[in-house]
Scaffold this active site. Structure first.
Site, short mmCIF file in Angstrom:
data_model
loop_
_atom_site.label_atom_id
_atom_site.label_comp_id
_atom_site.label_asym_id
_atom_site.label_seq_id
_atom_site.Cartn_x
_atom_site.Cartn_y
_atom_site.Cartn_z
N ASP A 217 10.43 -0.44 -9.62
CA ASP A 217 11.22 0.39 -8.70
C ASP A 217 11.88 -0.46 -7.61
OD1 ASP A 217 8.43 0.05 -7.75
OD2 ASP A 217 9.09 1.20 -6.02
N GLU B 170 6.03 1.15 -6.14
CA GLU B 170 5.45 0.20 -5.18
C GLU B 170 6.11 0.35 -3.82
OE1 GLU B 170 4.86 -3.57 -2.94
OE2 GLU B 170 6.73 -2.62 -3.51
ZN LIG Z 1 8.53 -5.73 -4.01
#
Ligand SMILES: [Zn+2]
Length: 421
Positions: A94, A188
């Protein structure tokens, strides 16, 4: 073509593969979304577009247990020498919601001559070597940027491309090596990358996130991080007839924020290991205000002190206005991984040896933030963070050196070899 040499023959050999993958992955929109309900995981379905590509590529490389699991993680195994240790290599697919991430159009500036780079899609976005020593030191490199209208996504597609390239290379060799567990995570950037990570099933003795920045860096220190939401319930009345009755949560929230230090303890006044107390959001009406404050520090005692400062301010607001209702909700986001990683010196020693074999000197650095690795370390899988060669993360001026990404890919190969010795 670049006019500087690669850091090692292996880096030279891997450079084409890493750049080809990187340019392909950054074009896939994988932007995460802040504030999605916990039941929506990952926060955006489009992250899976890249997860699917990676799973297919790992199968094509010849890994036979590739799994794209129900949470969107891609997990796979590269078998090593029988009896060799099992290590994990982790990166996140992501990109941050802090900067536009749709329609990334990467540009390779070959053999960078050292001038400011004006990004053509938005000429107000300029990468100036005068402000950026890392860029000034990359004369002769091939530099990848976006066109200026979006982030680049080197965070963390550089890490993804480096792991993929290293695994593809290792698959074609027969030398002794560790068994590798590959893990590509989602979300994340919104602090949830490790939420559904099954450490036991992953089965590695140690892991590394490829999610760092400058060449040679090994990071074992993150912030410890906590979010506090101070909720202030006031009392709404028609302002025309409110005398003696109205309790204004907007003003009480302003008092709370005014009580926080300004010249110290804030992101804009600290660096290095110094922590902070940072009000990041206020949502307020007369009837209810919610102030979100994040607390960060590398040191456990300071971390608790900063937390106590917020709790004390909340108590003072409550005492000053007993008719309001003040409550605080806390969320421990991640914890500094240093104390755990230091108990396993081989993990860092092997990384430093791999970096040397890739042709550069290792550098210990600290993270003023967190990683999936900080969470995984707390969950029982010690996971330091290694460099990827990307720079200026979370901005439209994000960039990456092809030569540094090749060094990182070579480091990953060397790391798997070192663990197999
Ligand atoms: Zn990162």
């Amino acid at each position: 073509m670049a006019s500087v040499p690669f850091s090692s023959p292996l880096a030279a050999e891997l450079s084409e593969g890493v750049l080809e993958r990187f340019l392909r992955y950054v074009r896939v929109d994988t932007q995460a979304e802040e504030g999605a309900p916990a039941s929506t995981f990952p926060s955006t379905a489009k992250q899976l577009d890249l997860s699917r590509i990676l799973a297919d590529e790992l199968r094509a490389i010849g890994l036979d247990d590739v799994e794209l699991n129900e949470f969107g993680y891609v997990i796979a195994t590269l078998p090593g020498t029988p009896g060799a240790p099992v290590i994990g290599l982790i990166a996140h697919v992501d990109t941050t919601p802090e900067s536009p991430g749709t329609g990334v159009s990467p540009i390779v500036h070959e053999d960078y001559a050292g001038e400011p780079i004006v990004l053509p899609g938005d000429p107000s976005q300029i990468l100036d070597p005068a402000d950026e020593p890392a860029l000034a030191a990359r004369v002769g490199h091939d530099i990848v940027t976006s066109d200026g209208t979006t982030l680049l996504g080197a965070d963390d597609k550089a890490g993804v491309a480096e792991i993929m390239t290293a695994v593809a290379y290792l698959r074609g060799t027969s030398e002794s090596r560790a068994t590798v567990r590959v893990g590509f995570t989602v979300d994340e950037e919104v602090g949830r990358g490790a939420d559904h990570f099954d450490v036991e099933a992953f089965g590695a003795e140690a892991a590394y996130t490829l999610d760092g920045s400058g060449v040679g860096e090994v990071e074992i220190e993150t912030f410890s991080a906590r979010q506090l939401k101070v909720r202030i319930e006031g009392r709404g009345e028609h302002p025309g007839t409110a005398k003696g009755k109205l309790v204004n949560a907007v003003k009480l929230a302003a008092d709370l924020v005014a009580g926080l230090p300004r010249d110290t303890l804030s992101p804009e006044t600290t660096e290095g290991r110094e922590g902070f107390v940072h009000p990041s959001r206020i949502v307020a009406t007369v009837e209810e205000a919610v102030v979100t404050i994040i607390v960060r520090d590398h040191d456990d005692e300071e971390f608790e002190r900063h937390t106590e400062l917020v709790l004390q301010l909340a108590r003072e607001i409550q005492e000053r206005e007993p008719r309001a209702r003040v409550s605080v909700e806390t969320w421990d986001q991640y914890h500094n991984m240093r104390s755990v990683i230091e108990q396993h010196p081989r993990i860092v020693a092997n990384a430093e040896e791999a970096i040397r074999r890739a042709g550069v000197e290792p550098v210990r650095s600290i993270i003023r933030g967190g990683t999936d690795g900080a969470r995984l370390t707390a969950m029982g899988l010690p996971t330091p963070n290694l460099f990827t060669g990307g720079q200026k993360y979370h901005s439209r001026r994000e960039w990456a050196s092809v030569q540094d990404m090749a060094t990182a890919a070579a480091m990953v190969v060397e790391l798997v070899r070192v663990w197999g010795e």
